[in-house]
Motif scaffolding. Sequence first.
Motif, PDB file in Angstrom:
ATOM      1  N   ALA A  73      -1.728  -6.573   6.416  1.00 42.35           N
ATOM      2  CA  ALA A  73      -2.453  -5.444   7.004  1.00 42.35           C
ATOM      3  C   ALA A  73      -3.527  -4.918   6.058  1.00 42.35           C
ATOM      4  N   ALA A  74      -3.174  -4.761   4.786  1.00 44.24           N
ATOM      5  CA  ALA A  74      -4.144  -4.250   3.810  1.00 44.24           C
ATOM      6  C   ALA A  74      -5.329  -5.191   3.655  1.00 44.24           C
ATOM      7  N   LEU A  75      -5.062  -6.469   3.639  1.00 45.59           N
ATOM      8  CA  LEU A  75      -6.134  -7.448   3.499  1.00 45.59           C
ATOM      9  C   LEU A  75      -7.000  -7.506   4.755  1.00 45.59           C
ATOM     10  N   ARG A  76      -6.393  -7.374   5.916  1.00 46.17           N
ATOM     11  CA  ARG A  76      -7.191  -7.314   7.143  1.00 46.17           C
ATOM     12  C   ARG A  76      -8.142  -6.128   7.110  1.00 46.17           C
ATOM     13  N   GLY A  77      -7.704  -5.037   6.489  1.00 49.01           N
ATOM     14  CA  GLY A  77      -8.527  -3.835   6.428  1.00 49.01           C
ATOM     15  C   GLY A  77      -9.657  -3.909   5.420  1.00 49.01           C
ATOM     16  N   GLY A  78      -9.661  -4.909   4.551  1.00 47.43           N
ATOM     17  CA  GLY A  78     -10.783  -5.069   3.635  1.00 47.43           C
ATOM     18  C   GLY A  78     -10.450  -5.171   2.162  1.00 47.43           C
ATOM     19  N   VAL A  79      -9.164  -5.274   1.811  1.00 46.25           N
ATOM     20  CA  VAL A  79      -8.796  -5.498   0.408  1.00 46.25           C
ATOM     21  C   VAL A  79      -9.238  -6.900  -0.004  1.00 46.25           C
ATOM     22  N   ASP A  80      -9.835  -7.006  -1.192  1.00 46.54           N
ATOM     23  CA  ASP A  80     -10.349  -8.279  -1.697  1.00 46.54           C
ATOM     24  C   ASP A  80      -9.496  -8.879  -2.810  1.00 46.54           C
ATOM     25  N   LEU A  81      -8.763  -8.027  -3.512  1.00 48.37           N
ATOM     26  CA  LEU A  81      -7.884  -8.462  -4.591  1.00 48.37           C
ATOM     27  C   LEU A  81      -6.543  -7.777  -4.427  1.00 48.37           C
ATOM     28  N   VAL A  82      -5.471  -8.513  -4.710  1.00 49.02           N
ATOM     29  CA  VAL A  82      -4.134  -7.920  -4.740  1.00 49.02           C
ATOM     30  C   VAL A  82      -3.512  -8.229  -6.097  1.00 49.02           C
ATOM     31  N   GLN A  83      -2.958  -7.198  -6.711  1.00 48.56           N
ATOM     32  CA  GLN A  83      -2.310  -7.369  -8.001  1.00 48.56           C
ATOM     33  C   GLN A  83      -0.814  -7.091  -7.871  1.00 48.56           C
ATOM     34  N   LEU A  84      -0.019  -8.004  -8.374  1.00 51.10           N
ATOM     35  CA  LEU A  84       1.425  -7.805  -8.472  1.00 51.10           C
ATOM     36  C   LEU A  84       1.712  -7.133  -9.806  1.00 51.10           C
ATOM     37  N   ARG A  85       2.105  -5.848  -9.720  1.00 49.36           N
ATOM     38  CA  ARG A  85       2.402  -5.067 -10.911  1.00 49.36           C
ATOM     39  C   ARG A  85       3.767  -4.422 -10.723  1.00 49.36           C
ATOM     40  N   ASP A  86       4.723  -4.847 -11.511  1.00 46.24           N
ATOM     41  CA  ASP A  86       6.062  -4.280 -11.396  1.00 46.24           C
ATOM     42  C   ASP A  86       6.697  -4.286 -12.777  1.00 46.24           C
ATOM     43  N   LYS A  87       6.615  -3.142 -13.444  1.00 44.61           N
ATOM     44  CA  LYS A  87       7.097  -3.030 -14.812  1.00 44.61           C
ATOM     45  C   LYS A  87       8.613  -3.150 -14.901  1.00 44.61           C
ATOM     46  N   HIS A  88       9.303  -2.995 -13.775  1.00 43.54           N
ATOM     47  CA  HIS A  88      10.756  -3.023 -13.793  1.00 43.54           C
ATOM     48  C   HIS A  88      11.332  -4.363 -13.340  1.00 43.54           C
ATOM     49  N   ALA A  89      10.482  -5.269 -12.900  1.00 43.22           N
ATOM     50  CA  ALA A  89      10.945  -6.552 -12.393  1.00 43.22           C
ATOM     51  C   ALA A  89      11.094  -7.559 -13.523  1.00 43.22           C
ATOM     52  N   ASP A 121       0.574   5.165   6.711  1.00 45.09           N
ATOM     53  CA  ASP A 121       1.178   4.808   7.994  1.00 45.09           C
ATOM     54  C   ASP A 121       0.484   3.591   8.596  1.00 45.09           C
ATOM     55  N   ASP A 122      -0.827   3.502   8.368  1.00 47.26           N
ATOM     56  CA  ASP A 122      -1.619   2.386   8.898  1.00 47.26           C
ATOM     57  C   ASP A 122      -2.455   1.822   7.750  1.00 47.26           C
ATOM     58  N   PRO A 123      -1.889   0.897   6.965  1.00 48.37           N
ATOM     59  CA  PRO A 123      -2.619   0.372   5.803  1.00 48.37           C
ATOM     60  C   PRO A 123      -3.945  -0.287   6.168  1.00 48.37           C
ATOM     61  N   GLU A 124      -3.990  -0.948   7.308  1.00 54.03           N
ATOM     62  CA  GLU A 124      -5.233  -1.613   7.698  1.00 54.03           C
ATOM     63  C   GLU A 124      -6.355  -0.606   7.923  1.00 54.03           C
ATOM     64  N   ALA A 125      -6.083   0.436   8.680  1.00 60.36           N
ATOM     65  CA  ALA A 125      -7.104   1.444   8.960  1.00 60.36           C
ATOM     66  C   ALA A 125      -7.502   2.194   7.692  1.00 60.36           C
ATOM     67  N   THR A 126      -6.520   2.486   6.843  1.00 58.04           N
ATOM     68  CA  THR A 126      -6.820   3.198   5.597  1.00 58.04           C
ATOM     69  C   THR A 126      -7.682   2.350   4.684  1.00 58.04           C
ATOM     70  N   ALA A 127      -7.362   1.068   4.574  1.00 56.19           N
ATOM     71  CA  ALA A 127      -8.177   0.167   3.749  1.00 56.19           C
ATOM     72  C   ALA A 127      -9.601   0.094   4.289  1.00 56.19           C
ATOM     73  N   ARG A 128      -9.734   0.089   5.592  1.00 55.06           N
ATOM     74  CA  ARG A 128     -11.074   0.008   6.188  1.00 55.06           C
ATOM     75  C   ARG A 128     -11.878   1.274   5.864  1.00 55.06           C
ATOM     76  N   THR A 129     -11.233   2.420   5.889  1.00 59.55           N
ATOM     77  CA  THR A 129     -11.913   3.670   5.541  1.00 59.55           C
ATOM     78  C   THR A 129     -12.366   3.672   4.084  1.00 59.55           C
TER      79      THR A 129
END
Length: 225
Positions: free
Chosen positions: A36-52, A205-213
């Motif tokens: 959903a986030a990528l559909r909304g316009g995210v170009d990069l995704v970072q996996l960040r988990d200090k506890h994993a 609530d709507d990651p796609e719409a929020t990313a687009r905004t």
Amino acid sequence: MSPSGTDRRARLANARLYLVCDAHGDGRDLAAFLDAALRGGVDLVQLRDKHADDDAILAAAPAFRAAADAHGALFVLNDRPDLVAATGADGVHVGQDDMPIAAARDAVGADRIVGLSTHTPEQVDAASAAGAAGTIDYFAVGPVHATPTKPGRPAVGLALVEHAASAPRAVPWFAIGGLDTTTIGAAAAAGATRAVVVRVLTGADDPEATARTLRGALEVRVGAA
């Protein structure tokens, strides 16, 4: 540099919106959220988990890699250059207190991306110089506003964004820290054409719409530049 390295850097140059997410999608269905986030316009995704631990990072990575591939995006791993090859990540992001950037570059090789956090004008200028030397490929500027994702790190305000925007930079840079639909406009007005976000999308609530905004606010700045 191989064609893969050239392609990664071309996509980075065109990137506007960068999402940082943990290994669990903040409790969401990770694959659905990333899509959903990528559909909304995210170009990069970072996996960040200090506890994993390593196993958890390796288990989560395929969802990030698949989502990025489905949308022509980049997948970056936080602070673990030693796991970049195993996760299939396009690169690594390190902080000022993590391993030296030259060591991170050596670990991931010339064809993958290296990003760096900056918090002061001096660090911004040094990062730009490191970009000109080919040691890093982008840097992040912030935190613009206080954020629980960076505990103990004071907000730098918009002045550092203005400093980063005050001169041509050798590599792309992203504003980061407490940016959401109410604050992204001011960051863009201060000169940011790219932004890193976390909670505004992981809690939406709507990651796609929020990313687009968010992306729309940045593209207004690009059009005005």
